[in-house]
Design an enzyme around this catalytic site. Structure first.
Site, PDB file in Angstrom:
ATOM      1  N   ASP A 198       0.837  -1.197   0.000  1.00  0.00           N
ATOM      2  CA  ASP A 198       0.000   0.000   0.000  1.00  0.00           C
ATOM      3  C   ASP A 198       0.876   1.252   0.000  1.00  0.00           C
ATOM      4  O   ASP A 198       2.106   1.167   0.099  1.00  0.00           O
ATOM      5  CB  ASP A 198      -0.899  -0.014   1.235  1.00  0.00           C
ATOM      6  CG  ASP A 198      -2.370   0.143   0.894  1.00  0.00           C
ATOM      7  OD1 ASP A 198      -2.678   0.905  -0.038  1.00  0.00           O
ATOM      8  OD2 ASP A 198      -3.212  -0.494   1.559  1.00  0.00           O
ATOM      9  N   GLY A 238      -4.358   4.188  -8.450  1.00  0.00           N
ATOM     10  CA  GLY A 238      -4.379   4.933  -9.699  1.00  0.00           C
ATOM     11  C   GLY A 238      -3.631   6.243  -9.655  1.00  0.00           C
ATOM     12  O   GLY A 238      -3.550   6.945 -10.662  1.00  0.00           O
ATOM     13  N   ASP A 274     -10.252   2.406  -2.931  1.00  0.00           N
ATOM     14  CA  ASP A 274     -10.839   1.145  -2.474  1.00  0.00           C
ATOM     15  C   ASP A 274     -12.268   0.995  -2.985  1.00  0.00           C
ATOM     16  O   ASP A 274     -13.052   1.953  -2.988  1.00  0.00           O
ATOM     17  CB  ASP A 274     -10.874   1.096  -0.949  1.00  0.00           C
ATOM     18  CG  ASP A 274      -9.486   0.980  -0.340  1.00  0.00           C
ATOM     19  OD1 ASP A 274      -8.498   0.952  -1.104  1.00  0.00           O
ATOM     20  OD2 ASP A 274      -9.400   0.930   0.898  1.00  0.00           O
TER      21      ASP A 274
END
Length: 632
Positions: free
Chosen positions: A191, A258, A278
């Site tokens: 992440d 993105g 998400d």
């Protein structure tokens, strides 16, 4: 902080090279080498289960192993669902004495060791013994997404400031060696919240809870994002993965939603790359995430996939009371070659949900070895039609009703690239119904329904494939985008954690202007000097496309400056290379001049490169490789 875009960083590199007398490599120079990521483990999209959508960070060994057993017992594992991925919530702290990560043994009893160092090897060994794979989660920053954005969720890292720094930042090689060489994991999801949400001005930083790490990602602004630095951090992880997994049998999942122009470089760095925020179990957010991948089929290939986030089949708008929507969600993820990662407590799954998740004919579309992401054959706010070319030569077609009202829709032979006067046979992959037609066929769609077909017919190009039919074999190594632009075509729906606070959801993902199949980079019709092309590749000037050649003998295309170009004076030259050697070159072309025909012998060539060169700075105008095809 000094913010840099990719363009400004590139300009700085040019100035530095000029000052030092170093000659920069020409990014349009043919290399004879496929540059997209192609490690062994993700030649088809990864399939499995992830803990987050089911449990968030309320994670423990019983839930993980119960879900793994459910994959086996329901037969889903035998259908390809092999990865069992621990998301946020598994860690306890980073040990200060040596920087080693410590797992939360109170929640994962098998991880306990006599010296307190903990090990997930017993867990991964059990999963491997069941015929499954094991995945783990981390963050590219010092701190995790849970710490930065969901700190009220359970199982947050414990200890002092240093001990709670569980992310990879400053520990990449150490952590990757631990997770893969010592603990035996097969996948890592990385992440990016730790490089997004902890500036010095943050109240938690000022209170001494965390150390500041000035943001290099601003998800709302490409201009305020240090694209070069973000990519560098992820590439560092990639190098560590290669070092500690020399057989290449691992999956590297990039999760930066993105942002940071990841559209253009994620395919070179990892096996799967998130394309949006998400997902949520709502229809609007599903549309949003779908749209973030639907116009970028040329940026996914065997080995590296667009990732619109995990499946929410079984929850919210996709639960047992909304099976039509659930089927649509699953079918669309299969068509766009999304990794199929179940986000549901499988211990509670009903037969109806298992029928959807286990639909073998739908899974086969996702796992087709050709690796062609479906291309939009028709697109509107109400209806989308996706078409995918399969390894067998058959087509898959998905007719998608995006609305909450019934609709009548027409599917045409042209959309399938079949001959209109020959029979077309459709098999409904949900019901098994057989349909035959010529030319076109009307269908009635229920609200939120997706009709999903396997199609056979007489191909419009009998002895080959149009390049837009095989996006899995076409890689935009250089797509001409110098300054990334936000994408206005993605459905915007409220984020659940923001609701309608603020000014609304603005376009923000950097996919606009990238190479496209059967349309220009800005979603216009392909046309050169008034001649329209219903098939081809649209891309900006100063671009280089890599094309894998599976034994075809000829490449043909009609090339020119697209009619949508704004600069009517700039010239473009088109070049074709085979295994690094130039095979053909057009005359310089400018706006309004008729398309030139290229007909090139590519016999024996393994990699073809299509180059469009033009002058000037910044983003060039669109050019068209009309009717571009490979034939035998």
């Amino acid at each position: 902080m000094k913010w840099r875009s990719r363009a400004s960083a590139a300009l700085a590199a040019v100035l530095l090279a000029s000052a030092s007398g170093v000659a920069l490599a020409d990014p349009l120079a043919a290399t004879g080498r496929w540059s997209a990521y192609s490690r062994a483990a993700a030649q088809t999209p990864p399939m499995g289960w992830n803990s987050w959508n089911a449990f968030t960070s309320d994670l423990d060994e019983e839930k993980v192993m119960g879900s793994a057993q459910a994959l086996v017992d329901t037969g889903l594992a035998a259908k390809g669902y092999r990865y069992v991925n621990l998301d946020d919530g598994w860690w306890l702290k980073r040990r200060e004495s040596d920087g080693r990560m410590i797992a939360r043994a109170a929640r994962f009893p098998s991880a306990a060791t006599p010296d307190g160092a903990t090990s997930f090897r017993p867990l991964t060994d059990r999963l491997h013994g069941m015929g499954l794979k094991a995945g783990i989660y981390s963050d590219i920053g010092r701190n995790s997404c849970g710490q930065v954005f969901t700190s009220t969720f359970p199982n947050q890292p414990e200890g002092n400031v240093a001990e709670r720094e569980v992310g990879l930042y400053g520990h990449v090689d150490q952590d990757i060696a631990l997770y893969f060489a010592e603990w035996g994991f097969d996948l890592i999801k990385v992440d990016g919240c730790g490089v997004r949400g902890l500036p010095a001005s943050d109240k938690r930083v000022q209170a001494g809870q965390y150390r500041a790490l000035e943001p290099i990602i601003d998800i709302d602004s490409l201009g305020r994002t240090d694209i070069v630095k973000v990519r560098d951090l992820y590439e560092e992880v990639g190098r560590a993965l290669d070092k500690h997994n020399p057989d290449g049998d691992f999956v590297f999942s990039l999760c930066i939603w993105g942002s940071a122009d990841v559209r253009s470089w994620g395919k070179n760095v990892g096996a799967m790359s998130r394309t949006s925020e998400d997902i949520s179990p709502t229809w609007g957010r599903m549309l949003h995430n779908l749209d973030s991948v639907s116009r970028r089929p040329l940026y996914a290939h065997p080995g590296t996939w667009n990732d619109p986030d995990m499946l929410f089949v079984g929850k919210g708008d996709f639960d047992v009371s909304h099976l039509e929507a659930a089927r649509s969600h699953f079918a669309l993820w299969a068509m766009v070659n999304a990794p199929l990662l179940i986000g549901y407590d499988l211990r509670q799954a009903t037969p109806a949900l298992l029928d959807i998740l286990g639909a073998k004919d739908v899974i086969a579309l996702n796992q087709d070895p050709a690796g062609n992401q479906a291309v939009l054959a028709y697109d509107s706010d109400d209806v989308s039609i996706f078409v995918k070319t399969l390894a067998s030569g058959d087509k898959a077609a998905a007719i998608f009703n995006r609305t909450s009202a019934p609709l009548e829709v027409v599917l045409t032979a042209e959309q399938l690239k079949f001959l209109a006067k020959a029979d077309i046979d459709l098999t409904n992959l949900w019901t098994g119904e057989q349909i035959r037609f010529q030319g076109e066929r009307k269908f009635k769609l229920e609200p939120r329904q997706t009709l999903l077909f396997r199609a056979k017919g007489a191909r419009r190009l009998a002895d080959g494939l149009f390049l837009s039919e095989q996006p899995g074999a076409v890689n935009p190594a250089v797509d001409g985008v110098v300054t990334p632009i936000a994408d206005p075509m993605i459905h915007r729906a409220p984020l659940p954690w923001r609701n309608t606070r603020g000014f609304g959801e603005r376009p923000r993902y950097g996919g606009w202007g990238g190479a496209q199949a059967d349309r220009t980079p800005f979603d216009q019709e392909l046309a050169v000097a008034g001649r329209a092309f219903d098939t081809g590749i649209g891309v900006l000037g100063n671009s280089r496309l890599e094309v894998r050649n599976a034994g075809f003998r000829r490449l043909t295309a009609s090339v020119g400056v697209d009619d949508s170009a704004a600069d009517k004076a700039r010239f473009v030259t088109f070049e074709v290379y085979g295994d690094g050697k130039r095979l053909a070159r057009s005359k310089p072309a400018k706006w309004g001049q008729a398309a030139q025909t290229l007909d090139v012998d590519v016999s024996g060539v393994k990699l073809i490169e299509l180059v469009a060169r033009t002058s000037g700075q910044g983003n060039a105008d669109p050019v068209t490789w009309g009717d571009a095809a490979l034939t035998r």
